[in-house]
Design a protein around this motif. Structure first.
Motif, PDB file in Angstrom:
ATOM      1  N   LEU A  25       0.722  -1.215  -0.023  1.00 42.27           N
ATOM      2  CA  LEU A  25      -0.068  -0.091   0.026  1.00 42.27           C
ATOM      3  C   LEU A  25       0.799   1.305  -0.055  1.00 42.27           C
ATOM      4  N   ALA A  26       1.880   1.192   0.846  1.00 45.52           N
ATOM      5  CA  ALA A  26       2.746   2.443   0.887  1.00 45.52           C
ATOM      6  C   ALA A  26       3.541   2.471  -0.428  1.00 45.52           C
ATOM      7  N   LEU A  27       3.705   1.623  -1.241  1.00 43.45           N
ATOM      8  CA  LEU A  27       4.395   1.664  -2.308  1.00 43.45           C
ATOM      9  C   LEU A  27       3.637   2.274  -3.356  1.00 43.45           C
ATOM     10  N   SER A  28       2.541   1.976  -3.396  1.00 37.03           N
ATOM     11  CA  SER A  28       1.592   2.517  -4.421  1.00 37.03           C
ATOM     12  C   SER A  28       1.389   4.047  -4.176  1.00 37.03           C
ATOM     13  N   GLU A  29       1.029   4.485  -2.741  1.00 40.74           N
ATOM     14  CA  GLU A  29       0.871   5.607  -2.501  1.00 40.74           C
ATOM     15  C   GLU A  29       2.121   6.452  -2.653  1.00 40.74           C
ATOM     16  N   GLY A  30       3.319   5.768  -2.063  1.00 45.31           N
ATOM     17  CA  GLY A  30       4.484   6.660  -2.502  1.00 45.31           C
ATOM     18  C   GLY A  30       5.023   6.902  -3.812  1.00 45.31           C
ATOM     19  N   LEU A  31       4.686   6.056  -4.983  1.00 48.01           N
ATOM     20  CA  LEU A  31       4.902   6.146  -6.124  1.00 48.01           C
ATOM     21  C   LEU A  31       4.177   7.365  -6.842  1.00 48.01           C
ATOM     22  N   ARG A  32       2.540   7.411  -6.204  1.00 47.62           N
ATOM     23  CA  ARG A  32       1.783   8.295  -6.509  1.00 47.62           C
ATOM     24  C   ARG A  32       2.377   9.784  -6.342  1.00 47.62           C
ATOM     25  N   ILE A  33       2.833   9.893  -5.154  1.00 47.22           N
ATOM     26  CA  ILE A  33       3.421  11.217  -4.704  1.00 47.22           C
ATOM     27  C   ILE A  33       4.755  11.653  -5.431  1.00 47.22           C
ATOM     28  N   CYS A  34       5.409  10.333  -5.807  1.00 43.32           N
ATOM     29  CA  CYS A  34       6.722  10.666  -6.392  1.00 43.32           C
ATOM     30  C   CYS A  34       6.328  11.253  -7.914  1.00 43.32           C
ATOM     31  N   ALA A  35       5.376  10.703  -8.401  1.00 40.20           N
ATOM     32  CA  ALA A  35       5.123  11.048  -9.641  1.00 40.20           C
ATOM     33  C   ALA A  35       4.435  12.468  -9.766  1.00 40.20           C
TER      34      ALA A  35
END
Ligand code: ADP
Ligand code: MG
Lengths: 244, 328
Positions: B117-127
């Motif tokens: 879950l953290a990975l997908s949220e993290g990637l969204r923020i990175c993007a």
């Protein structure tokens, strides 16, 4: 074949296994007895890589296996059953046993080969008729037999049994003893922890008695039952009565 | 008859054929539904693969999103074709899965789920934070002149969906299936049977990641537009698990049946109750909840009935008298 050297394991202040040494030769049948909490299961966990010893060493066929993960120890040729049974509950009995053959025994990519390799372990433990039953639906006694069948499917040269008779009915104890004799005579070295002292006495060539994590005594079954310290601390009464 | 494996395989082949054939038929609304079903089949099949090994992912939109960006960025940068960017997304998703498996080590259950879950949220923020690459919140369009016809994409989606199910079926009949199920049931015991859990997990998560990423890539071609919210939407994470659970978790047909049911249900409620926006979504949600509560084995379990068991075959008698074979 197996050499345990001054093995110790502490849990906080508790010394579950303390300076235990044991040498087991090729083809031997060694029994391990001791009261509950003596450290028998812990000793087995140390040998099979489920726990790291606080100190000491374990050599299997001349090489140290301390620090290896359990699956490597399995690949080396050590099989084991668990006192608290751990079946793959959603898998059929046959699939449970096949898993041992696939990844350790036959080490094959062919399900067909593995299925064939699962036949004898199932037959020996009397589980063939239950092959399509989900392991979770077995009785405790049957799950113990499944533990044995799976371990056998890994084709071990050294087999460690942790109270494999627990929960098995009286009649089945005799059958399982016969099976173990057969496995032993086929050349498998066996170390057996067992609560049923008469089983140990009858099968073992040598017995080690553990108490409070320490080796209390080691010798032939006859010598064990006559040893005063053993009678006092563990057996509590002459064996002729009811040792179970 | 319903339980016969031949019948099931036949039904599967026929459905696959029908799905692929439908893309040659010019019926835009139907084509669109089937395309969405196709990508959902891939995503759900991918999720189910991890679940099969006892790994509950709450981050499938991470793979989907990375695959989407891979496709759009690669296409815009060097004019990569659908096939090329699809392949690239497979590789990137696979590597990402392998990394995830390495990082999570032996984390299981809720701990593994939280990392995903953290990975997908993290990637969204990175993007969002690298607008020069992703266009940030404004988004990014796939160069219009590169886009193939919608029908090509329908076909591509259908073929990829069939491909993902074939991969799942091959795995189901392989050694990996035994390792997965054993690890799901009891990882400690699995080790004593010679299973190296981390290695098996790496394989499973890499395959699963590659699939989900590829699904995202196809969808990006279809949509033609990406922004971090679209690419990493939680919606995909949710659908990726509802579909297999609704259809039948740990089965091959489950994700397929679930994907069809979800698209049918969401479109159905939208068409019939569309005038009342909230009501249609509420109905959709309610039906899902009821299905999941009352069908523990999913829709597939409903059809098959009874415990899903192989027919007992007579056991070959072994010559017990001779113990040579015991354990040489
Ligand atoms: N993982 C553990 N953590 C803490 N204490 C443990 C652990 N495993 C075993 N022990 C303790 O070590 C002692 C020996 O346990 P065990 O080896 O299971 O005994 P046995 O198998 O002889 O009955 C017991 O006092 C037990 O409470
Ligand atoms: Mg014990």
């Amino acid at each position: 074949m197996l050499e345990v050297r001054d093995l110790s394991k502490s849990f906080g202040g508790l010394k579950a296994v303390s300076e235990v040494s044991l040498t087991v030769g090729q083809g031997e049948f060694v029994g391990v007895i001791g009261p509950n909490g003596a450290g028998k299961t812990t000793l087995m966990n140390l040998i099979t890589g489920y726990m790291r010893p606080t100190s000491g060493d374990v050599l299997f066929e001349g090489r140290s296996i301390v620090g290896l993960p359990p699956y490597r120890i399995s690949h080396r040729g050590v099989g084991r059953t668990f006192q608290v049974v751990r079946p793959f509950a959603e898998m059929s009995v046959e699939d449970n046993v096949m898993t041992g053959a696939l990844f350790s025994g036959a080490r094959t990519n062919s399900l067909k080969v593995a299925r064939k390799a699962a036949e004898l372990p199932m037959e020996l433990t009397g589980l063939t008729a239950k092959r399509h039953v989900a392991a979770g639906a077995l009785t405790l006694g049957e799950k113990k037999k499944l533990e044995l069948a799976r371990a056998l499917a890994t084709n071990p040269r050294l087999l460690l049994l942790d109270e494999v008779m627990g929960g098995v009915t009286r009649g089945e104890v005799g059958e399982l003893m016969e099976v173990l004799r057969r496995i032993h005579s086929a050349g498998v070295t066996i170390i057996m922890i067992e609560h049923l002292v008469e089983v140990i006495m009858e099968l073992s060539q040598r017995v080690m008695v553990l108490n409070f994590g320490q080796k209390l005594f080691e010798g032939t079954p006859d010598a064990v039952v006559e040893h005063p310290a053993v009678i006092e601390s563990y057996l509590g009464k002459p064996l002729e009565a009811d040792a179970a | 008859m319903l339980r016969s494996p031949y019948f099931m395989v036949g039904l599967g082949l026929l459905s696959a054929l029908a799905l692929v054939a439908s893309t040659f038929w010019n019926a835009p609304q139907l084509n669109d539904w089937l395309f969405r079903i196709s990508t959902l089949i891939i995503l759900a099949t991918s999720w189910n693969l991890m679940a099969n090994a006892g790994l509950v992912s709450l981050g499938h939109s991470a793979f989907w999103g990375v695959g989407s960006y891979t496709a759009v960025l690669a296409a815009n940068a060097f004019g990569g074709s659908v096939l090329l960017t699809f392949t690239l997304a497979l590789v990137v998703g696979g590597v990402m899965g392998a990394l995830l498996a390495l990082v999570t080590g032996s984390l299981k259950g809720i701990f593994f789920a939280i990392v995903t879950l953290a990975l997908s949220e993290g990637l969204r923020i990175c993007a969002l934070m690298v607008p020069e690459v992703t266009g940030g919140a404004v988004g990014l369009f796939l160069k219009q002149e590169l886009r193939p016809s919608q029908h090509t994409l329908y076909l591509f989606g259908a073929l990829a969906a069939v491909g993902s199910v074939v991969v799942a079926a091959v795995i189901a009949g392989s050694k990996l299936q035994f390792a997965s199920r054993a690890m799901r049931d009891n990882e400690a015991a699995a080790q004593m049977l010679g299973i190296a859990p981390r290695r098996q997990r790496l394989i499973v998560v890499a395959i699963s990641g590659a699939m989900a990423s590829a699904a995202g890539a196809i969808n990006a071609w279809y949509g033609g537009y990406l922004d971090p919210e679209v690419a990493f939407t939680l919606h995909n994470t949710i659908l990726s698990q509802i579909a297999p659970i609704l259809g039948g978790i740990h089965t091959i047909a489950g994700p397929v049946v679930g994907a069809v049911a979800i698209i049918a249900l969401s479109e159905g409620t939208r068409i019939w109750l569309g005038t009342m926006e909230g009501v249609s979504q509420l109905t959709f949600g309610l039906i899902l909840v009821v299905c999941i509560l009352f069908l523990p084995k999913g829709l597939v379990g409903l059809v098959q009935g009874g415990p899903n068991r192989r027919k007992p075959t007579p056991a070959p008698r072994l010559p017990l008298a001779s113990t040579q074979g015991a354990k040489p």
